[in-house]
Structures are given as structure tokens and as C-alpha cells.
Write an enzyme that holds these catalytic residues in place. Structure first.
Site, PDB file in Angstrom:
ATOM      1  CG  ASN A 104      84.514   5.824  -7.165  1.00  0.00           C
ATOM      2  OD1 ASN A 104      85.126   5.152  -7.994  1.00  0.00           O
ATOM      3  ND2 ASN A 104      84.572   7.138  -7.136  1.00  0.00           N
ATOM      4  CG  HIS A 106      86.146  11.466 -11.107  1.00  0.00           C
ATOM      5  ND1 HIS A 106      87.086  11.897 -10.196  1.00  0.00           N
ATOM      6  CD2 HIS A 106      85.984  12.496 -11.970  1.00  0.00           C
ATOM      7  CE1 HIS A 106      87.466  13.130 -10.493  1.00  0.00           C
ATOM      8  NE2 HIS A 106      86.813  13.519 -11.583  1.00  0.00           N
ATOM      9  NE  ARG A 150      91.434  12.320 -12.471  1.00  0.00           N
ATOM     10  CZ  ARG A 150      91.588  12.907 -11.284  1.00  0.00           C
ATOM     11  NH1 ARG A 150      90.994  12.416 -10.209  1.00  0.00           N
ATOM     12  NH2 ARG A 150      92.359  13.960 -11.154  1.00  0.00           N
ATOM     13  CD  GLU A 205      83.352  11.017  -7.528  1.00  0.00           C
ATOM     14  OE1 GLU A 205      84.525  11.047  -7.954  1.00  0.00           O
ATOM     15  OE2 GLU A 205      83.038  10.456  -6.490  1.00  0.00           O
ATOM     16  CB  THR A 210      89.263  14.220  -5.658  1.00  0.00           C
ATOM     17  OG1 THR A 210      88.862  13.546  -6.848  1.00  0.00           O
ATOM     18  CG2 THR A 210      88.663  15.603  -5.641  1.00  0.00           C
ATOM     19  CG  HIS A 234      88.872  11.222  -0.605  1.00  0.00           C
ATOM     20  ND1 HIS A 234      88.917  11.237  -1.977  1.00  0.00           N
ATOM     21  CD2 HIS A 234      90.146  11.086  -0.202  1.00  0.00           C
ATOM     22  CE1 HIS A 234      90.163  11.149  -2.377  1.00  0.00           C
ATOM     23  NE2 HIS A 234      90.933  11.044  -1.325  1.00  0.00           N
TER      24      HIS A 234
HETATM   25  N1  PXP Z   1      83.632  11.023  -3.251  1.00  0.00           N
HETATM   26  C1  PXP Z   1      84.269  11.818  -4.150  1.00  0.00           C
HETATM   27  C2  PXP Z   1      83.630  13.102  -4.531  1.00  0.00           C
HETATM   28  C3  PXP Z   1      85.487  11.422  -4.719  1.00  0.00           C
HETATM   29  O1  PXP Z   1      86.108  12.218  -5.619  1.00  0.00           O
HETATM   30  C4  PXP Z   1      86.033  10.171  -4.357  1.00  0.00           C
HETATM   31  C5  PXP Z   1      87.320   9.723  -4.977  1.00  0.00           C
HETATM   32  O2  PXP Z   1      87.140   9.518  -6.328  1.00  0.00           O
HETATM   33  C6  PXP Z   1      85.321   9.376  -3.456  1.00  0.00           C
HETATM   34  C7  PXP Z   1      84.144   9.828  -2.901  1.00  0.00           C
HETATM   35  C8  PXP Z   1      85.781   8.011  -3.064  1.00  0.00           C
HETATM   36  O3  PXP Z   1      87.006   8.078  -2.421  1.00  0.00           O
HETATM   37  P1  PXP Z   1      87.807   6.750  -2.160  1.00  0.00           P
HETATM   38  O4  PXP Z   1      88.157   6.174  -3.505  1.00  0.00           O
HETATM   39  O5  PXP Z   1      89.005   7.197  -1.387  1.00  0.00           O
HETATM   40  O6  PXP Z   1      86.902   5.830  -1.380  1.00  0.00           O
END
Ligand code: PXP
Length: 243
Positions: A7, A43, A45, A70, A101, A186
Site C-alpha cells: 500500500n 486507497h 479516500r 480500497e 481505517t 492493517h
Molecule cells: N488493508 C486495508 C483494507 C486498509 O485500509 C489498510 C490501511 O489503509 C491496510 C490494509 C494497510 O494498513 P497499514 O497501512 O497499517 O499497513
């Protein structure tokens, strides 16, 4: 095989802090792919605080690995996803005020909103996942809504809450029995990812914040050294040929 989705939202966060074009999230995506990322996650947003519409368009056009978008379950985001046609769309809950999130989607409580959105994304050939807590009711709701994939929210596990790893294992097993493909994400980092990756039903992890943060420490020595190496030669050249 377990896939790594990288990400890159927070590359855009840093770019946006100055309002210019550096660092470019597309360049970061290409760098992650060269290093072995199996997919890129972004993502978009509602408030466009990091990834922007043109980032989505440029990344979608340029990368060859799967792009996972996302998105909130809104008409605006649905229209954007249908136009961009990413490989995958992960539906996430979204509140403007949240820093990230914060919890999983309430798939069970939002069935009326989610069902048509999932159906329209699927009709367009986009693989849909729902980002949910490792909660049996949510997993059953996801299956009932026709989502082929769930992404288990690992935030509580990453925060070290007791029993969360067992919850993730049970959730992955239930989802697999219901025919769902299981992803997780996450708050994952070098220390807490291996136990998640060991859960046999988990096919993909999506990791962002830690990787971008850690890249500072693994990349800063080399960029500082490179900048330092430019300084003395620049000054000697000036001394040899003063203007
Ligand atoms: N998966 C989803 C659905 C998320 O919303 C996020 C955060 O944007 C992540 C994974 C990645 O989380 P992190 O940035 O904490 O690694």
C-alpha cells in the site's frame, strides 16, 4: 504461496505535504514491484488526503501487477472504480475524521448498501473484497452478500490484544469453509507478520504504513551519503572555476 500487496498511500501523504510531485506514488509502486511486490494497493479516500484521482489513473495505466483499490461504499467511489476497472476493489468503512481505517466494515448491518455495489463491481469483472473484523457474523454476512474475498482487519492483533491471533485463525478457517478467499491487513510489520503469514488460508497480506516508514530508515543512509558526496565536488568545481 502468499502474496504481498504494498500500500503506497503514504508516499502520496509525503508528496502532498509540499504540494509538488515528489515523491511520486507511481514511482514508489514501480520500485515496490521491482522489489517483489505481488500487487499494489491504494486507497482513494473521499477527502483525497493522500492518493488522488490522477494517481489512480496513472498507476492503473502503468503497472502490470494487480491493482487493489480500497474504496468506501459510495456512489462516487463506485463510479470511479467502474471507470478505472482495477483488478480488485476492497470495500472499507470510511469516516473523514479517522486517521486511518479504524475498524472493519459492518457488512452485516449495511447489507442494503453493499449488496448492489458488490454486484456492480463483480459484473464489471472487478474482484471484490470486504475489509472486516475477524468476527464470524461479519464473515457470514460477507459470504451472503456475494463477496468472493474478505480482508481480515489485523489492527487489534497488531496492537497486541490478547486472543486476536486465535480470532484471526478461526476467522480464516470459517471464511475458507464458506468458500471465501482470505486476505489480511492493517498494522502489520516485520515482527507481527510471520504469525499471520503462517495461517494457511490467508492468501494475501496488504501492508502500507510500516513499509513506507521503515523505508526511511533503510533508505535514508544511502540518500544522505549521496547528497554528501555531491557537496564537496560541487564546491571544488566552483573553486577551480570561480564566477
Ligand atoms: N488493508 C486495508 C483494507 C486498509 O485500509 C489498510 C490501511 O489503509 C491496510 C490494509 C494497510 O494498513 P497499514 O497501512 O497499517 O499497513
Amino acid at each position: 504461496m502468499i502474496r504481498l500487496g504494498v500500500n503506497i498511500d503514504h508516499v502520496a501523504t509525503i508528496r502532498n505535504a509540499r504540494g509538488g510531485t515528489h515523491p511520486d506514488p507511481l514511482a514508489a509502486a514501480q520500485c515496490a514491484i521491482e522489489a517483489g511486490a505481488d500487487g499494489i494497493t491504494i486507497h482513494l479516500r473521499e477527502d483525497r488526503r493522500h492518493i488522488r484521482d490522477d494517481d489512480l489513473a496513472r498507476i492503473r495505466a502503468a503497472i502490470t501487477v494487480p491493482l487493489n483499490l480500497e474504496m468506501a461504499a459510495t456512489e462516487e467511489m463506485l463510479a470511479i472504480a467502474l471507470a478505472a476497472k482495477p483488478h480488485a476493489a476492497c470495500i472499507v468503512p470510511e469516516r473523514r475524521a479517522e486517521v486511518t481505517t479504524e475498524g472493519g466494515l459492518n457488512a452485516a448491518g449495511q447489507a442494503e448498501t453493499l449488496r448492489p455495489i458488490i454486484a456492480r463491481l463483480r459484473e464489471a469483472g472487478i474482484r471484490v473484497s470486504l475489509f472486516i473484523d475477524p468476527d464470524p457474523a461479519q464473515i457470514r454476512a460477507a459470504a451472503d452478500l456475494g463477496a468472493p474475498v474478505i480482508e481480515l482487519h489485523t489492527g487489534a492483533y497488531a496492537e497486541g490484544h490478547p486472543g486476536e491471533l486465535a480470532r484471526l485463525r478461526a476467522a480464516a478457517s470459517l471464511a475458507d469453509q464458506l468458500g471465501l478467499e482470505v486476505h489480511a491487513g492493517h498494522g502489520l510489520d516485520f515482527a507481527n507478520t510471520p504469525a499471520v503469514a503462517a495461517i494457511p488460508q490467508i492468501r494475501e497480506v496488504n501492508i502500507g504504513h510500516f513499509l513506507i516508514g521503515q523505508a526511511i530508515f533503510e533508505g535514508l543512509p544511502s540518500v544522505v551519503a549521496r547528497m554528501k558526496s555531491l557537496l564537496a565536488p560541487a564546491r571544488s568545481a566552483q573553486n577551480a572555476n570561480p564566477r
